[in-house]
Design a protein around this motif. Sequence first.
Motif, short mmCIF file in Angstrom:
data_model
loop_
_atom_site.label_atom_id
_atom_site.label_comp_id
_atom_site.label_asym_id
_atom_site.label_seq_id
_atom_site.Cartn_x
_atom_site.Cartn_y
_atom_site.Cartn_z
N ASN A 306 1.58 -1.52 -0.20
CA ASN A 306 0.21 -0.09 -0.31
C ASN A 306 0.87 1.39 -0.16
OD1 ASN A 306 -2.04 2.39 -0.03
ND2 ASN A 306 -2.69 0.94 1.87
N PRO A 307 1.63 1.39 -0.81
CA PRO A 307 1.95 2.35 -1.00
C PRO A 307 1.55 3.88 -1.28
CG PRO A 307 1.87 2.31 -3.02
CD PRO A 307 1.30 1.04 -2.49
N ASP A 308 0.87 3.65 -1.36
CA ASP A 308 0.12 5.39 -1.01
C ASP A 308 -0.13 5.65 0.79
OD1 ASP A 308 -0.08 6.11 -3.45
OD2 ASP A 308 -3.16 5.15 -3.42
N LEU A 309 -1.03 4.87 1.14
CA LEU A 309 -0.61 5.08 2.26
C LEU A 309 0.34 5.11 3.88
CD1 LEU A 309 -2.81 3.04 4.94
CD2 LEU A 309 -0.90 3.21 5.80
N LEU A 310 2.18 4.61 2.42
CA LEU A 310 3.35 4.96 3.44
C LEU A 310 3.46 5.63 3.17
CD1 LEU A 310 4.47 1.63 2.11
CD2 LEU A 310 3.88 2.51 4.27
N LYS A 311 3.48 6.45 1.66
CA LYS A 311 4.29 8.10 1.62
C LYS A 311 3.36 9.06 2.72
CE LYS A 311 2.83 7.82 -2.44
NZ LYS A 311 2.71 8.48 -4.14
N GLN A 312 1.67 8.96 2.75
CA GLN A 312 1.40 9.49 3.56
C GLN A 312 1.50 9.35 5.40
OE1 GLN A 312 -3.46 8.55 3.65
NE2 GLN A 312 -3.37 9.41 6.05
N SER A 313 2.21 8.23 5.43
CA SER A 313 2.64 8.53 7.13
C SER A 313 4.12 8.63 7.00
CB SER A 313 2.50 6.55 7.53
OG SER A 313 3.19 6.27 8.51
N PHE A 314 4.49 8.56 6.40
CA PHE A 314 5.97 9.38 6.43
C PHE A 314 6.01 10.81 5.67
CE2 PHE A 314 8.02 4.74 4.77
CZ PHE A 314 7.30 3.86 5.87
N GLY A 315 5.39 11.13 5.52
CA GLY A 315 4.97 12.43 4.99
C GLY A 315 6.01 12.76 3.46
N LEU A 316 5.98 12.36 2.86
CA LEU A 316 6.77 11.64 0.86
C LEU A 316 5.65 12.50 0.16
CD1 LEU A 316 8.85 8.21 1.70
CD2 LEU A 316 9.62 10.95 1.98
#
Length: 316
Positions: A306-316
């Motif tokens: 789930n790359p979209d959630l990871l980017k949201q979580s990581f602030g990327l």
Amino acid sequence: MSGVLNERACQLTEQLLARSGELKVFPHALDNGAIVVDCGIETPAGIQAGLLLARICMADLGEVKLVSGELDGQPLPYLQVQTDHAVESCLLSQYAGWKINVGKFFAMGSGPMRAAAEVEDLYRILAFGESPEKTVGVLESNTLPDVNVVEKIAQSTGVDPKNIMLLVAPTSSIAGNIQVIARSVETAMHKLFESKFDVHRVQASFGTAPLAPVAKDHLTGIGRTNDAILYGSAVTLWVVGDDESLQEIGPSLPSCSAACYGKPFLDVFAEANHDFYEIDPSFFSPAVVTLQNLETGNVFRFGEMNPDLLKQSFGL
């Protein structure tokens, strides 16, 4: 491997202590003789300290290293873990199954001190325990433990306080960040264990997870590190036995099998009143699990990234 978890971890901890200046960790002795090692609360402990911390947590029965990776096409470091002793290194040592709660102090306890305490049903079920002269534990906390915390650990493990070593790191530190994200294989093994699967069928294991950016505070760090596992890790397990049981259990292994899947971990954590042990245990899983049957040669893969959630979580 019975009887050697604490011995192996203590030997590696002694190496860490000998290199404390180089590794930017700060060890100090409490009044009862216990050694507490600050690995990121008031010290700038870095990558090498984090990698050693993860290995100590696994009783030095696994390899942990940083490798190159990417998230949605952009470069990002990944943490790679491998072990041929997943039951011993992950379930009997690394799993953070001991809630250390003394007064106002709270930490999630892991490492081979758990095998000396045997306070979890896991040790009865797997028929394992140790009675070491020395023990070492890893505490996920943003506060250093005092003598009262050590006394509780001493009572549970039967180890004299002067022979107890505790390594402490918050998730909002480089070393603590690495230590938590090095649990991709551990989460898969614990999911198998909770599913009543014969974990001794696992002969070898390999996992990767994205190294989350270090958060500015402990709570945000908890969210990012767990999201890295839940939504970005991939684990391969080499197993023996029949294919049918693998196909049957496989869909329940990845994190997407949990009802709370799709939410940032901090949201799920808040819903559980910030108590890890109140969260649906089926959620603590890798994003993708691959089972390779050594006897039949068949391969089964379950889950999704789930790359979209990871980017949201990581602030990327």
